[in-house]
Design an enzyme around this catalytic site. Structure first.
Site, mmCIF file in Angstrom:
data_model
loop_
_atom_site.group_PDB
_atom_site.id
_atom_site.type_symbol
_atom_site.label_atom_id
_atom_site.label_comp_id
_atom_site.label_asym_id
_atom_site.label_seq_id
_atom_site.Cartn_x
_atom_site.Cartn_y
_atom_site.Cartn_z
ATOM 1 N N LYS A 1 -0.081 17.003 -0.826
ATOM 2 C CA LYS A 1 1.029 16.118 0.155
ATOM 3 C C LYS A 1 2.116 15.577 -0.957
ATOM 4 O O LYS A 1 1.901 14.797 -1.813
ATOM 5 C CB LYS A 1 0.066 14.775 0.562
ATOM 6 N N GLU B 1 -1.824 10.530 -13.233
ATOM 7 C CA GLU B 1 -0.780 10.630 -13.943
ATOM 8 C C GLU B 1 0.065 9.361 -13.406
ATOM 9 O O GLU B 1 0.900 9.628 -12.640
ATOM 10 C CB GLU B 1 -0.128 11.926 -13.775
ATOM 11 N N GLU C 1 8.510 -1.160 -16.002
ATOM 12 C CA GLU C 1 9.067 0.205 -16.251
ATOM 13 C C GLU C 1 10.445 0.052 -15.405
ATOM 14 O O GLU C 1 10.606 -0.523 -14.376
ATOM 15 C CB GLU C 1 8.167 1.272 -15.357
HETATM 16 P P1 ADP Z 1 7.308 6.009 -6.796
HETATM 17 O O1 ADP Z 1 7.172 4.460 -6.836
HETATM 18 O O2 ADP Z 1 7.658 6.656 -7.871
HETATM 19 O O3 ADP Z 1 7.992 6.544 -5.351
HETATM 20 P P2 ADP Z 1 4.564 6.131 -5.457
HETATM 21 O O4 ADP Z 1 3.478 6.152 -6.231
HETATM 22 O O5 ADP Z 1 5.087 5.263 -4.262
HETATM 23 O O6 ADP Z 1 5.685 6.364 -6.535
HETATM 24 O O7 ADP Z 1 4.747 7.684 -4.799
HETATM 25 C C1 ADP Z 1 3.991 8.602 -5.446
HETATM 26 C C2 ADP Z 1 3.417 9.330 -4.502
HETATM 27 O O8 ADP Z 1 2.345 8.808 -4.017
HETATM 28 C C3 ADP Z 1 4.225 10.136 -3.289
HETATM 29 O O9 ADP Z 1 3.735 11.246 -2.859
HETATM 30 C C4 ADP Z 1 3.938 9.028 -2.294
HETATM 31 O O10 ADP Z 1 3.994 9.514 -1.218
HETATM 32 C C5 ADP Z 1 2.484 8.774 -2.426
HETATM 33 N N1 ADP Z 1 1.936 7.425 -2.054
HETATM 34 C C6 ADP Z 1 2.592 6.249 -2.052
HETATM 35 N N2 ADP Z 1 1.714 5.324 -1.505
HETATM 36 C C7 ADP Z 1 0.565 5.938 -1.086
HETATM 37 C C8 ADP Z 1 -0.547 5.537 -0.394
HETATM 38 N N3 ADP Z 1 -0.724 4.073 -0.053
HETATM 39 N N4 ADP Z 1 -1.580 6.575 -0.262
HETATM 40 C C9 ADP Z 1 -1.588 7.767 -0.776
HETATM 41 N N5 ADP Z 1 -0.208 8.328 -1.439
HETATM 42 C C10 ADP Z 1 0.576 7.163 -1.673
#
Ligand code: ADP
Length: 475
Positions: A168, A244, A379
């Site tokens: 995803k 990561e 950050e």
């Molecule tokens: P950023 O703040 O850098 O966008 P995120 O951690 O929100 O970082 O996003 C990184 C990845 O995690 C993206 O692919 C996002 O869709 C996914 N993501 C964000 N929230 C969730 C969640 N609750 N469950 C699964 N994946 C998530």
């Protein structure tokens, strides 16, 4: 989406738009996948695992070589897609495509080096053999800041190990993922070995990855907040994880370092990808005696940086990912100034030459930064270089380590004793010593503390997708 070797729409029939962060234009749309879609993808991956895990290392290696060659052939197309979708300057996109391809090449080779062991057994009629087996179906979640290399850094070692994958990608950059999956398809990977589910709302997919019994392992790159939440959910079902996460890298310039050389170094690494990198320097500790020439050189370099659409020549500052990112950066800068920081340059949005249509923030240097400012702990993920001064090595080591993060750190000194002391004393997973780019497909990348679990790249990277199995044979 790509499920079981077929391109398909979401079961819901809905799609979502993808926009160019430099121009605000809609540049495409993708299926908006949900639970039913990801379950279908996991089922396909579980079925494919039965045969993929039985292929020889040489067969898996050949697929990865083909995908590597296709990436190199399509480098320009991939780079342009990335610049339009993610915003980084075209040259940086080309570099990322190469870096991304390197993981496929490296793991094409590592596939053939998954060795076992035989061990001395305690009984004369016993023999011990240790083998490495693929963990099973992998759920992978990738971020938008490095939208191609973060895919290959996971998919490369997973496939090499004999795992199958459901990916995803981030909702901001699904088009890069689609282009990568076209490459996997063209490389001839059997149906179900790699699956792609695009989704506007990631939570549902994350829940399925952490709950579905057919998922053996979750690999995630993203924020520490989301990583912790997914890690907790995965732990409830004893799933393997690689995480990561965020960073808050110190960049230390000692009194014996050349301040101009160090300032040039930091101007290159800090503003890469407009500061949207987990290894981006976030606190610049400069020895008091050389702070002035350091800041002067940094300012001169930063003032020359041009913001704009990364498809144009001479652009080094692309847009931030969205408005929330601009607001976060601006808030950190304003907070620092209100608490006594000196604004050396930047400190505002970029609005000219059409940049008002995108999410641009000026490359910024702050001096006289102190520990009570938000930027000292949070950050930034943006183009801000906060400078602090220090007086002794002990003091700076303690301050550099005083963070919940532990991903990257940088140190400038020509003194080998000091370099060793600092390398060994800094509690970070990746340390650049007079070096601003301590990354490569062959090198283990990953963090300590809340920056994550596990390593990607290198021979460590494939171990994340393998389980150790012991055979005790009576003869
Ligand atoms: P950023 O703040 O850098 O966008 P995120 O951690 O929100 O970082 O996003 C990184 C990845 O995690 C993206 O692919 C996002 O869709 C996914 N993501 C964000 N929230 C969730 C969640 N609750 N469950 C699964 N994946 C998530």
């Amino acid at each position: 989406m790509y499920i079981n070797g077929q391109w398909c729409e979401a079961k819901s029939g809905t799609r979502f738009d993808v926009t160019n962060p430099a121009t605000g234009e809609v540049i495409g749309d993708v299926p908006n996948g949900g639970r039913e879609d990801v379950v279908a993808a996991i089922d396909a991956a579980a079925e494919a695992f039965k045969t993929w895990s039985k292929t020889t290392a040489y067969q898996r290696s050949a697929f990865l070589y083909r995908a590597y060659n296709l990436m190199i052939e399509k480098k320009e197309h991939l780079a342009v897609t990335m610049t339009k979708e993610q915003g980084k300057p075209l040259k940086a996109s080309r570099n990322e495509v190469q870096y991304g391809a390197d993981f496929l090449l490296w793991y094409a080779e590592e596939a053939k080096r998954i060795y076992g062991e035989t061990l001395p057994a305690p009984r004369g009629d016993q023999r011990f053999m240790v083998q490495q087996h693929p963990v099973g179906v992998v759920g992978a979640i990738t971020p938008w800041n490095y939208p191609i290399s973060m895919i290959t850094r996971k998919v490369g070692p997973a496939l090499a190990a004999g795992c199958t994958v459901v990916l995803k990608p981030a909702e901001a950059t699904p088009l890069c993922a689609v282009e990568m999956y076209k490459i996997f398809e063209e490389a001839g990977l059997p149906a179900g070995v790699v699956n792609l589910v695009t989704a506007e709302k990631p939570a549902e997919i994350g829940e399925e990855f952490t709950n579905n019994p057919k998922i053996a392992k979750l690999t995630f790159t993203g924020s520490t907040g989301v990583g912790k939440m997914l890690n907790q959910a995965a732990a409830a079902n004893m799933k393997r994880v690689s995480m990561e996460l965020g960073g808050h890298a110190p960049f230390i310039v000692c009194d014996d370092a050349d301040p101009e050389h160090a300032a040039k170094g930091v101007s290159l690494v800090k503003f890469l990808n407009t500061g949207q990198a987990c290894i981006s320097p976030n606190r610049l500790f400069v020895h008091k005696s050389i702070a002035e020439p350091f800041i002067e050189t940094l300012e001169a370099r930063v003032r020359k940086m041009r913001g704009g659409n990364g498809l144009e020549d001479g652009i080094s500052i692309g847009p931030l990912v969205n408005e929330a990112a601009v607001a976060k950066v601006d808030n950190q800068v304003k907070d620092a100034i209100s608490k006594g920081a000196r604004l050396v340059c930047g400190g505002h949005r970029l609005m000219d030459n059409g940049m008002d249509k995108g999410h641009f923030y000026a490359p910024t240097v702050l001096a006289d930064v102190t520990e009570d400012m938000l930027i000292y702990r949070e950050e930034t993920f943006g183009p801000v270089a906060p400078v602090l001064t220090f007086e002794s090595e002990e003091e700076v080591l303690e301050k550099a380590n005083d963070t919940n993060y532990g991903l990257a750190a940088y140190i400038y000194t020509p003194n080998i004793d000091r370099a060793f002391r600092m390398f060994e004393g800094l509690k970070f997973g990746i340390i650049g010593i007079n070096d601003i780019n301590p990354t490569a497909a062959a090198a283990p990348f990953g963090g300590m503390k809340e920056s994550g679990l596990g390593r990607e790249g290198g021979h460590e990277g494939i171990a994340e997708y393998l389980e150790t199995k012991l055979g005790g044979f009576s003869i």
